[in-house]
Design a protein around this motif. Sequence first.
Motif, PDB file in Angstrom:
ATOM      1  N   LEU A  61       0.833  -1.212   0.000  1.00  0.00           N
ATOM      2  CA  LEU A  61       0.000   0.000   0.000  1.00  0.00           C
ATOM      3  C   LEU A  61       0.862   1.254   0.000  1.00  0.00           C
ATOM      4  N   ALA A  62       1.944   1.227   0.781  1.00  0.00           N
ATOM      5  CA  ALA A  62       2.830   2.388   0.846  1.00  0.00           C
ATOM      6  C   ALA A  62       3.519   2.636  -0.492  1.00  0.00           C
ATOM      7  N   GLU A  63       3.908   1.566  -1.163  1.00  0.00           N
ATOM      8  CA  GLU A  63       4.589   1.713  -2.455  1.00  0.00           C
ATOM      9  C   GLU A  63       3.678   2.368  -3.481  1.00  0.00           C
ATOM     10  N   LYS A  64       2.383   2.145  -3.380  1.00  0.00           N
ATOM     11  CA  LYS A  64       1.446   2.788  -4.297  1.00  0.00           C
ATOM     12  C   LYS A  64       1.380   4.292  -4.076  1.00  0.00           C
ATOM     13  N   ARG A  65       1.831   4.744  -2.905  1.00  0.00           N
ATOM     14  CA  ARG A  65       1.759   6.172  -2.554  1.00  0.00           C
ATOM     15  C   ARG A  65       3.135   6.828  -2.478  1.00  0.00           C
ATOM     16  N   GLY A  66       4.154   6.152  -3.014  1.00  0.00           N
ATOM     17  CA  GLY A  66       5.455   6.803  -3.125  1.00  0.00           C
ATOM     18  C   GLY A  66       6.575   6.211  -2.299  1.00  0.00           C
TER      19      GLY A  66
END
Length: 275
Positions: A61-66
Amino acid sequence: MKRNLNWPRLDLSSAENLMLELSDTSGPAPSFDLSKMAFTGVGDRVQQRDIEDVRNAIVELAEKRGFVLRHGFQQDPPASQDDLLQFDSDVFQVFHDLTPMTWSEAGSKEIWSWFSLVLLPDVTHWRWRFGSGSKSKGYRGIDWTPERWIGQDLTRHSWARHWWRTVQFKNDPRLAEGLREGEFNQITERSASIGTNPDLIVILTEELKSAFDEYRGDVPARDLIRDVAARFTREMSYLDDTLFDDSVLRAWSRRLINDSIAAYDPDSGAREFEG
């Protein structure tokens, strides 16, 4: 439904020592090692595959937001505020199901310290390092707010807040969508009053969202929520909200919203909010 599990606990002294490792570009290394972790004596203990599943899901999820996993604590460029808030929304949708536990277990402060400082320190760092906008030099520095890392206040902790908000909004989780962190806080962090009654949380949020639509631009949302929440807190000192049905809770919410709007803008009385 997943069975409830017992999760590792990180004592306060160990948590504070790990906090001392925080800086702008460094922190404690994530760990899956359960061999030295404390657990309660009753129930099924979480296994390594369980905690790996949690970490992998949150990192995704974090990777989807940068967030860039290989960069660890040295994330560059910084995440935008919109990305961080969307990350919060994404986590809210899944975190409770990822971490099955009893309310008693979820009330343990030491469990949440383990989540932030052992399992997810790099993601926790990313969430608050750029969200704060400060140049902290460490735990004793400017802005590493301990409550976000150590399980001192579960309504403000990075991960506990998502778990308990799911409980608070259990009657209608969709209402949580669109609330910003500061707006969430005014409603759910009042753990001694509003935050203890899921029915009131849902009804108040419904009424507030209607008021936002009607008075958009006239009364700032966060100011309205703060004032309404303060009025509720005062009245709940002598009223037992658990005795009220939904119709009474809704009427109560509308009255206090109208009082707040009138206090902010006396000219608004001519168009009283009716929900």
